[in-house]
Write an enzyme that holds these catalytic residues in place. Structure first.
Site, short mmCIF file in Angstrom:
data_model
loop_
_atom_site.label_atom_id
_atom_site.label_comp_id
_atom_site.label_asym_id
_atom_site.label_seq_id
_atom_site.Cartn_x
_atom_site.Cartn_y
_atom_site.Cartn_z
N GLU A 90 -5.80 -1.41 1.78
CA GLU A 90 -6.49 -1.55 2.99
C GLU A 90 -6.63 -0.48 3.71
O GLU A 90 -6.04 0.72 3.72
CB GLU A 90 -5.33 -2.79 3.77
N HIS B 293 -11.60 -1.99 1.54
CA HIS B 293 -10.46 -1.79 0.77
C HIS B 293 -10.91 -1.66 -0.86
O HIS B 293 -11.97 -2.27 -1.30
CB HIS B 293 -9.34 -2.88 0.90
N ASN C 84 -13.62 -5.20 4.25
CA ASN C 84 -13.31 -3.98 5.29
C ASN C 84 -13.01 -2.62 4.56
O ASN C 84 -12.60 -1.70 4.89
CB ASN C 84 -11.70 -4.31 6.01
N ASP D 204 -4.07 -4.90 -9.19
CA ASP D 204 -3.04 -5.61 -8.02
C ASP D 204 -2.36 -7.06 -8.49
O ASP D 204 -3.05 -7.60 -9.36
CB ASP D 204 -3.77 -5.68 -6.78
#
Ligand code: F6R
Length: 260
Positions: free
Chosen positions: A143, A138, A136, A67
């Protein structure tokens, strides 16, 4: 899924380093999928040591990073291109022309994502994909609520990810809110995937990844669908796992069988 629980974060990095070294020895022209953040930094130090010590070579390797932030060019100190150069590429014998990170300042970010996806396919697909995990759940910047079959695309970050990564940005630096990320489908296409997680703050996400239902609410749980996924964690990150004892026992069997 192979779950490996090790005493501490250095053991996690050493395990991953052995895995990458084996991959490079078996296939010197491997296509590696790489990650940024704090999870891989000790691994990268160890890979540099091994390469400089002559044990492995990256000279024939091609790499694709997961990313990049939309809006940051490769010279920006918080860009993932800059991170990779500083933490790994500048210190090993890799041909930088064959290291790929999405272009954060591409005129058309959607086109750039499409191009990136095509380049991975053209290279023959990723052999070994490295992952960290967000608190979380990811992976990459996929996400929660990301499609489990998503491909490389632009993804808006959650407030919790922006907050978790704010530690890397100075008070006067503008922190991006969007990213370009390989999709979950892109990640699942890799021939082998290894996820590293250390520290108690990752324990909840690791539980979701390993023992939770496969759900877009915890993108890392998609690794349960992969035939060759290895999740390597330290004891702190494993503390909420109910299958911890089994995993430790199964790993001793795995090692015993490898030595047969
Ligand atoms: C990084 C990436 C992210 C991180 C994750 C964990 O390229 O794609 O998914 O792996 O946010 O970050 P750290 O390792 O900093 O806790």
């Amino acid at each position: 899924m192979r779950l490996v629980i090790l005493p501490n974060s250095d053991d996690v990095a050493e395990f991953a380093c052995d895995l990458f070294a084996r991959q490079l020895l078996e296939k010197p022209n491997s296509i590696l999928g790489l990650a940024t953040g704090s999870s891989p930094t000790t691994l990268y130090k160890k890979l540099i040591e091994r390469q400089q010590g002559g044990d492995i070579s990256f000279s024939k390797v091609t790499s694709f990073n997961l990313d990049e932030y939309v809006g940051l060019n490769g010279e920006h100190t918080q860009s993932y291109r800059h991170f990779m150069n500083e933490q790994l590429f500048d210190h090993i014998d890799i041909d930088k022309g064959r290291t790929f990170v999405p272009n954060g300042v591409a005129k058309d970010p959607n086109e750039e994502c499409k191009r990136y996806e095509e380049m991975i396919a053209l290279a023959g697909g990723v052999d070994l994909q490295l992952l960290g995990i967000g608190i979380n759940g990811h992976i990459g910047f996929n996400e929660p609520l990301s499609s489990l079959s998503s491909r490389t695309r632009v993804k808006t970050l959650t407030k919790s990810t922006i907050e978790a990564n704010s530690r890397f940005f100075g008070p006067d630096e503008r922190q991006p809110t969007d990213s370009m990320t390989m999709g979950i489908g892109t990640i699942l296409d890799a021939k082998q995937v290894v996820l590293l997680a250390t520290g108690a703050h990752k324990a909840e996400a690791v539980r979701g990844c390993v023992e939770g239902a496969v759900t877009a609410s915890c993108p890392a749980s998609a690794l349960q669908l992969h035939q060759h996924a290895i999740v390597v964690v330290d004891e702190a990150a494993a503390e909420l796992l109910s299958m911890k004892d089994y995993a430790i026992w199964a790993e001793t069997r795995h090692i015993a069988m490898e030595q047969m």
